[in-house]
Every structure is written in structure tokens, then in C-alpha cells.
Design a protein around this motif. Structure first.
Motif, PDB file in Angstrom:
ATOM      1  N   ARG A 260      18.286  -3.162  -1.478  1.00 53.05           N
ATOM      2  CA  ARG A 260      18.142  -3.312  -2.934  1.00 53.05           C
ATOM      3  C   ARG A 260      17.434  -2.123  -3.568  1.00 53.05           C
ATOM      4  O   ARG A 260      17.719  -1.758  -4.696  1.00 53.05           O
ATOM      5  CB  ARG A 260      17.399  -4.598  -3.261  1.00 53.05           C
ATOM      6  N   ILE A 261      16.493  -1.510  -2.843  1.00 58.76           N
ATOM      7  CA  ILE A 261      15.804  -0.334  -3.361  1.00 58.76           C
ATOM      8  C   ILE A 261      16.673   0.910  -3.174  1.00 58.76           C
ATOM      9  O   ILE A 261      16.681   1.792  -4.015  1.00 58.76           O
ATOM     10  CB  ILE A 261      14.427  -0.157  -2.682  1.00 58.76           C
ATOM     11  N   GLY A 262      17.390   0.970  -2.078  1.00 55.67           N
ATOM     12  CA  GLY A 262      18.226   2.133  -1.797  1.00 55.67           C
ATOM     13  C   GLY A 262      17.462   3.224  -1.084  1.00 55.67           C
ATOM     14  O   GLY A 262      17.592   4.401  -1.412  1.00 55.67           O
ATOM     15  N   THR A 263      16.660   2.841  -0.108  1.00 56.66           N
ATOM     16  CA  THR A 263      15.867   3.810   0.635  1.00 56.66           C
ATOM     17  C   THR A 263      15.848   3.441   2.110  1.00 56.66           C
ATOM     18  O   THR A 263      16.285   2.366   2.507  1.00 56.66           O
ATOM     19  CB  THR A 263      14.425   3.863   0.086  1.00 56.66           C
TER      20      THR A 263
ATOM     21  N   LYS B  23       4.506  13.361   2.954  1.00 51.86           N
ATOM     22  CA  LYS B  23       5.552  12.459   2.459  1.00 51.86           C
ATOM     23  C   LYS B  23       4.926  11.098   2.116  1.00 51.86           C
ATOM     24  O   LYS B  23       4.058  10.595   2.813  1.00 51.86           O
ATOM     25  CB  LYS B  23       6.633  12.279   3.516  1.00 51.86           C
ATOM     26  N   THR B  24       5.394  10.499   1.048  1.00 52.45           N
ATOM     27  CA  THR B  24       4.869   9.215   0.592  1.00 52.45           C
ATOM     28  C   THR B  24       5.596   8.075   1.288  1.00 52.45           C
ATOM     29  O   THR B  24       6.812   8.122   1.464  1.00 52.45           O
ATOM     30  CB  THR B  24       5.053   9.084  -0.932  1.00 52.45           C
TER      31      THR B  24
ATOM     32  N   VAL C 118       0.852  -1.179   0.000  1.00 53.34           N
ATOM     33  CA  VAL C 118       0.000   0.000   0.000  1.00 53.34           C
ATOM     34  C   VAL C 118       0.893   1.237   0.000  1.00 53.34           C
ATOM     35  O   VAL C 118       1.904   1.277   0.698  1.00 53.34           O
ATOM     36  CB  VAL C 118      -0.899   0.020   1.267  1.00 53.34           C
ATOM     37  N   VAL C 119       0.516   2.259  -0.776  1.00 52.96           N
ATOM     38  CA  VAL C 119       1.222   3.540  -0.774  1.00 52.96           C
ATOM     39  C   VAL C 119       0.337   4.548  -0.059  1.00 52.96           C
ATOM     40  O   VAL C 119      -0.830   4.725  -0.409  1.00 52.96           O
ATOM     41  CB  VAL C 119       1.538   4.003  -2.218  1.00 52.96           C
ATOM     42  N   GLU C 120       0.880   5.200   0.986  1.00 55.23           N
ATOM     43  CA  GLU C 120       0.114   6.141   1.809  1.00 55.23           C
ATOM     44  C   GLU C 120       0.793   7.493   1.889  1.00 55.23           C
ATOM     45  O   GLU C 120       2.011   7.590   1.797  1.00 55.23           O
ATOM     46  CB  GLU C 120      -0.002   5.605   3.242  1.00 55.23           C
TER      47      GLU C 120
ATOM     48  N   LEU D 205       7.867  -0.667   6.425  1.00 55.87           N
ATOM     49  CA  LEU D 205       7.595   0.669   5.915  1.00 55.87           C
ATOM     50  C   LEU D 205       8.813   1.150   5.150  1.00 55.87           C
ATOM     51  O   LEU D 205       9.934   1.100   5.664  1.00 55.87           O
ATOM     52  CB  LEU D 205       7.300   1.623   7.076  1.00 55.87           C
ATOM     53  N   LEU D 206       8.608   1.577   3.912  1.00 55.19           N
ATOM     54  CA  LEU D 206       9.682   2.104   3.067  1.00 55.19           C
ATOM     55  C   LEU D 206       9.396   3.566   2.777  1.00 55.19           C
ATOM     56  O   LEU D 206       8.256   3.935   2.496  1.00 55.19           O
ATOM     57  CB  LEU D 206       9.759   1.334   1.746  1.00 55.19           C
ATOM     58  N   GLN D 207      10.425   4.399   2.830  1.00 47.39           N
ATOM     59  CA  GLN D 207      10.255   5.819   2.532  1.00 47.39           C
ATOM     60  C   GLN D 207      10.198   6.017   1.026  1.00 47.39           C
ATOM     61  O   GLN D 207      11.097   5.594   0.304  1.00 47.39           O
ATOM     62  CB  GLN D 207      11.418   6.615   3.112  1.00 47.39           C
ATOM     63  N   GLY D 208       9.114   6.624   0.552  1.00 46.15           N
ATOM     64  CA  GLY D 208       8.957   6.875  -0.866  1.00 46.15           C
ATOM     65  C   GLY D 208       7.954   5.927  -1.501  1.00 46.15           C
ATOM     66  O   GLY D 208       7.398   5.052  -0.841  1.00 46.15           O
ATOM     67  N   GLU D 209       7.721   6.123  -2.791  1.00 46.22           N
ATOM     68  CA  GLU D 209       6.762   5.299  -3.520  1.00 46.22           C
ATOM     69  C   GLU D 209       7.519   4.228  -4.291  1.00 46.22           C
ATOM     70  O   GLU D 209       8.125   4.487  -5.330  1.00 46.22           O
ATOM     71  CB  GLU D 209       5.943   6.160  -4.483  1.00 46.22           C
TER      72      GLU D 209
END
Length: 112
Positions: free
Chosen positions: A78-81, A53-54, A44-46, A91-95
Motif C-alpha cells: 500500500r505504501i509502495g516501498t 538512509k532513512t 520510529v524513524v531511524e 522495517l520500511l525503507q524511507g520515512e
């Protein structure tokens, strides 16, 4: 006669019963059990309550905290966040919905 350390390691690895399966695996790949493969993960993107902030939230984990932390570490790397993991959620910062789904599928998880 002293053996080269690579030869000695190869000889030890050949004696292990699962040597053929683990030769090409990276340390970054998280091992999944049959219980992990059955769980359906939702991404989910919130933006609510985050001052605009996404954040991408991966929910539905039923594993223990150590496995969740390791999965989050690999995913963030792997995403770099940045991000966090607690309470069965990552929880990941960003979309990062598509990229997170792709990485989780490669790790053996079922993503919806």
C-alpha cells in the motif's frame, strides 16, 4: 441447465454463516484477532547505522511470524516501498511514519 459461475458462487456464498461480513472485504486486508487489537504499536524513524538512509520501524507486534509477514506485505504494497519483517518488527525503507500509522489503524491495530 448450466448456471453462470457468478450465480453459482453467489449461491455458495449465501450458504456461509459469515457471508454478509466478507462480501465487500478485499484480499489485501489482513484479519486481526482480539490479541492484535490490544497491542500498542510504536513507529520510529531511524537513520543511525544505515549509511544515512532513512528507515521506518514498526515495533510491538506479538503475533506469529506468518501474520507479521502478511501485515508487512500489505503495508509495503500500500505504501509502495521495500522492507522486511522479523522479530516482531516491520522495517520500511524511507520515512513513512504518518502513512504507516494510517494504514495500520485502518487494519485495526492500535498505533501510538
Amino acid at each position: 441447465m448450466a448456471l453462470d459461475w457468478k450465480d453459482a458462487l453467489g449461491a455458495l456464498r449465501a450458504d456461509l454463516p459469515e457471508a454478509e461480513e466478507n462480501i465487500d472485504n478485499n484480499d489485501e486486508s489482513a484479519e486481526t484477532s482480539s490479541a492484535d487489537a490490544r497491542e500498542k504499536l510504536h513507529i520510529v524513524v531511524e537513520r543511525k547505522g544505515r549509511r544515512g538512509k532513512t528507515a521506518t520501524i514498526v515495533e510491538g507486534f506479538t503475533c506469529d511470524d506468518d501474520t507479521l509477514q502478511e501485515t508487512a506485505r500489505v503495508l509495503k504494497q500500500r505504501i509502495g516501498t521495500g522492507g522486511s519483517a522479523r522479530g516482531g518488527e516491520i522495517l520500511l525503507q524511507g520515512e513513512w511514519k504518518e502513512k504507516a500509522a494510517e494504514i495500520l489503524r485502518a487494519m485495526g491495530h492500535s498505533v501510538k
